[in-house]
Structures are given as C-alpha cells and as structure tokens.
Design an enzyme around this catalytic site. Structure first.
Site: not given
Length: 232
Positions: A61-62
């Site tokens: 993810g981020c």
C-alpha cells in the site's frame, strides 16, 4: 493456541479494519502538484553508515504508511520509500501513483540481523496490512498498491513461502486467499525526497491522520515486543 513464534493471533484484529477514505484527495493532490526532487537519506543515518546493514524489500500500500511502520521496529536502521516490481526505468511518483507503470509503491528496509531477523520482518509485513485485498489497501486502489514480498535469495523465498503456508494452515483469513506476490527482487528506485519520512514531516495531513496513523497504531498494539524503545 497457535505457535507463539509465528505471531498469528494478531491478524484476527486486523481483518475488517480497512482504512478510512478521508484524506485520499489530499494524497492525489501531492501526485498532481509536487515536483520530483533528488533523494536524501534520512538525517539520522548517512548513506555510508547504511552499507553495513542487511536490506529487505516490501510493498503493502501507500509507502507513507509502510515506511512509518517499519521505522518503528527495533533493529531497523532506516527505511526508504520508493518503487519496485516493475519494468520501467526511473519511475516518478506521478507515474506510479496514476498507475502508468508496472511498479508498486515499496520500501527498502535497512536492518541489523543481530537484532531482528528477516523472518520477523516478514511477520511485520503480513501483520501490518491485509494481504487478501487484491490491488488495494484501504482507500488506495490499483496495482501500484498491491502486496508484494520481494526475496533476494532462495532462503528468503523459503521463509516467505513458509509463513504464507502457516497463515493458510491456521486459516487466519477465514478462507480468503492471500494475494501477496512473492517475486525475486530486481531493482528499487528511491522515491522523491519529499516522500521520505512523510508521516513525521506532515502529521496534520488529512491522509496521515485518517489512514497512516491509525494503521501504525494498530500495528503497535499488535506488536509491542517488536517496537523500538521511546526516544530511539
């Protein structure tokens, strides 16, 4: 009781706790409005000081969130946000964030194997995100946010594969398939300087307060024994 050394129990509390969507627009604004800058290694570690440490690579993810999580782990000396898993050379945040490359947002973890093992880092990786959501973590969607565990050699591949097998055997995700890619590491591109230590530098950013910090706090709650002492 599940084997303590596999640290599987914490996963139960993570299932169903998806990130909130508040602040996603804020992250998109960074993609659209920031100019690439050269990477500068964090102030606490000079580049030459890092060469004596081992490295590990993950994507979940981020990278703002992932960097902060791994930096909270004892034995981890530095974490660099960047891009990996694709074929394009010298990708930029705008390209990766818009899904214009085959890269994923990833992190490079410098760690001391005498303090923390690669196996423990794999546990941190799986314990800090949901590996059953294909091409998605919370509000961030697309293959650039996919779950990837990179291995540098056959031993690391076996460690990752064994841990995934243990998760499946224990039915941690209640029948949901693990979609994490397990692939050989090839190349890592440092992200632009303004992304490094982003959570520390922008604690009031809406994406950070609504997505990154809650994810970090969930990890800290489930991994108290892996955390650095206060002030380190």
């Amino acid at each position: 009781m599940r084997p303590k050394h596999l640290l599987l129990l914490f996963f139960v509390s993570l299932i169903g706790t998806s990130c909130q969507s508040h602040g996603k627009e804020n992250k998109k604004a960074v993609i659209a409005g920031s100019e690439p800058q050269p990477i500068v290694v964090g102030a606490d570690m000079a580049q030459q000081d890092l060469e004596s440490y081992e490295t590990a690579y993950f994507a979940s993810g981020c990278f703002w969130c992932v960097e902060a999580i791994f930096e909270s782990v004892k034995g981890v000396q530095e974490v660099i946000s960047g891009y990996s898993g694709g074929t394009e050379e010298n990708p930029t945040y705008e390209q990766v964030g818009r899904g214009l490359t085959s890269h994923a947002e990833a992190v490079k973890v410098y760690y001391d194997p005498e303090v923390i093992s690669f196996t423990a880092l794999v546990q941190v990786f799986f314990g800090s995100h949901d590996p059953t959501t294909l091409n998605r973590q919370g509000p961030d969607r697309g293959p650039q946010y996919r779950s990837v565990a990179f291995y540098k050699d056959e031993n690391e591949r076996k460690i990752i594969a064994a841990y995934i097998a243990a998760l499946q055997e224990q039915n941690v995700y209640q029948g949901e398939p693990i979609t994490t890619e397990v692939i050989a590491f090839e190349k890592f591109y440092d992200a632009e300087d303004y992304h490094q230590d982003y959570e520390k530098k922008h604690p009031k950013n809406s994406y950070i307060t609504n997505v990154s910090i809650p994810r970090l706090n969930r990890f800290k709650k489930n991994f108290p024994d892996y955390l650095k002492e206060q002030g380190h």
